[in-house]
Design an enzyme around this catalytic site. Structure first.
Site, PDB file in Angstrom:
ATOM      1  N   VAL A   1       0.828  -1.204   0.000  1.00  0.00           N
ATOM      2  CA  VAL A   1       0.000   0.000   0.000  1.00  0.00           C
ATOM      3  C   VAL A   1       0.862   1.253   0.000  1.00  0.00           C
ATOM      4  O   VAL A   1       1.981   1.258   0.493  1.00  0.00           O
ATOM      5  CB  VAL A   1      -0.955   0.029   1.209  1.00  0.00           C
ATOM      6  CG1 VAL A   1      -1.942  -1.128   1.124  1.00  0.00           C
ATOM      7  CG2 VAL A   1      -0.205  -0.013   2.530  1.00  0.00           C
TER       8      VAL A   1
ATOM      9  N   THR B   1       5.959  -1.860  -8.398  1.00  0.00           N
ATOM     10  CA  THR B   1       5.341  -0.536  -8.513  1.00  0.00           C
ATOM     11  C   THR B   1       5.513   0.239  -7.215  1.00  0.00           C
ATOM     12  O   THR B   1       5.835   1.432  -7.229  1.00  0.00           O
ATOM     13  CB  THR B   1       3.856  -0.665  -8.898  1.00  0.00           C
ATOM     14  OG1 THR B   1       3.768  -1.410 -10.122  1.00  0.00           O
ATOM     15  CG2 THR B   1       3.215   0.694  -9.079  1.00  0.00           C
ATOM     16  N   LYS B   2       5.327  -0.425  -6.062  1.00  0.00           N
ATOM     17  CA  LYS B   2       5.502   0.250  -4.773  1.00  0.00           C
ATOM     18  C   LYS B   2       6.946   0.721  -4.601  1.00  0.00           C
ATOM     19  O   LYS B   2       7.195   1.847  -4.144  1.00  0.00           O
ATOM     20  CB  LYS B   2       5.104  -0.679  -3.624  1.00  0.00           C
ATOM     21  CG  LYS B   2       5.396  -0.122  -2.232  1.00  0.00           C
ATOM     22  CD  LYS B   2       4.642   1.175  -1.943  1.00  0.00           C
ATOM     23  CE  LYS B   2       5.058   1.858  -0.665  1.00  0.00           C
ATOM     24  NZ  LYS B   2       4.705   1.274   0.568  1.00  0.00           N
ATOM     25  N   LEU B   3       7.912  -0.100  -4.975  1.00  0.00           N
ATOM     26  CA  LEU B   3       9.312   0.292  -4.857  1.00  0.00           C
ATOM     27  C   LEU B   3       9.624   1.464  -5.794  1.00  0.00           C
ATOM     28  O   LEU B   3      10.396   2.358  -5.438  1.00  0.00           O
ATOM     29  CB  LEU B   3      10.230  -0.899  -5.123  1.00  0.00           C
ATOM     30  CG  LEU B   3      10.140  -2.014  -4.072  1.00  0.00           C
ATOM     31  CD1 LEU B   3      10.980  -3.220  -4.502  1.00  0.00           C
ATOM     32  CD2 LEU B   3      10.531  -1.531  -2.691  1.00  0.00           C
TER      33      LEU B   3
END
Length: 170
Positions: free
Chosen positions: A101, A150-152
């Site tokens: 998240v 994508t979060k990284l």
């Protein structure tokens, strides 16, 4: 399913277990016990090693995992840890979704975290009603691992913006 879901929880420490109970969830003594009682296991931990311990440790989720149970990793961990967790869960007969998240305490309390999902369409749809309660939007990024990637990317981008901001202030 709507916004009303049964909440169960397990934690690695007594302090965290008290938080689960304080949030109105029914507690399970161990992650394995939790996995025996639910259709989907959602987890958020702080590091690769913690994810591995929660899944494969002596009292870990995989010890109680029923066939086709969906394990959702909402932690921000490495791509290697995400892919390793996927392999371990699938080898145990479960299904896996990575769904880290983006957001802080305010969006978490408001249910407006951005949920970045990697996983099969069917696995996402099985847990979407719960993810929809936790976040808006829920973004399907692609197969397992793409939610984590994508979060990284988002973290890297924000870090670069903050660095540029700090340099501009100086």
């Amino acid at each position: 399913m709507g916004a009303a879901h049964d909440r169960f929880g397990a934690a690695r420490t007594a302090t965290r277990a008290a938080l689960v109970a304080g949030a109105g969830g029914a507690g399970a003594p161990t992650p394995a016990d939790l996995a025996r009682t639910v259709d989907a296991v959602f987890g958020i931990v702080t590091a690769d090693e913690a994810l591995e311990a929660v899944l494969t440790g002596p009292e870990g989720v995989l010890g109680g995992l029923a066939e086709d149970t969906v394990v959702v990793n909402m932690s921000t961990v490495s791509v290697d840890a995400t892919e390793g967790a996927d392999e371990a869960v699938r080898a145990a007969g479960g299904r896996f979704v990575d769904a880290p998240v983006a957001g802080t305490v305010g969006p978490a309390e408001a249910g407006t975290l951005t949920v970045l999902v990697g996983g099969d369409d069917a696995d996402l749809e099985a847990v979407r009603p719960v993810l929809d309660v936790m976040g808006e939007p829920v973004v399907h990024c692609g197969p397992v691992g793409t939610g984590t990637k994508t979060k990284l990317f988002v973290n890297l981008l924000l870090g670069n913006v903050l660095q540029a901001y700090a340099e501009a202030l100086v």
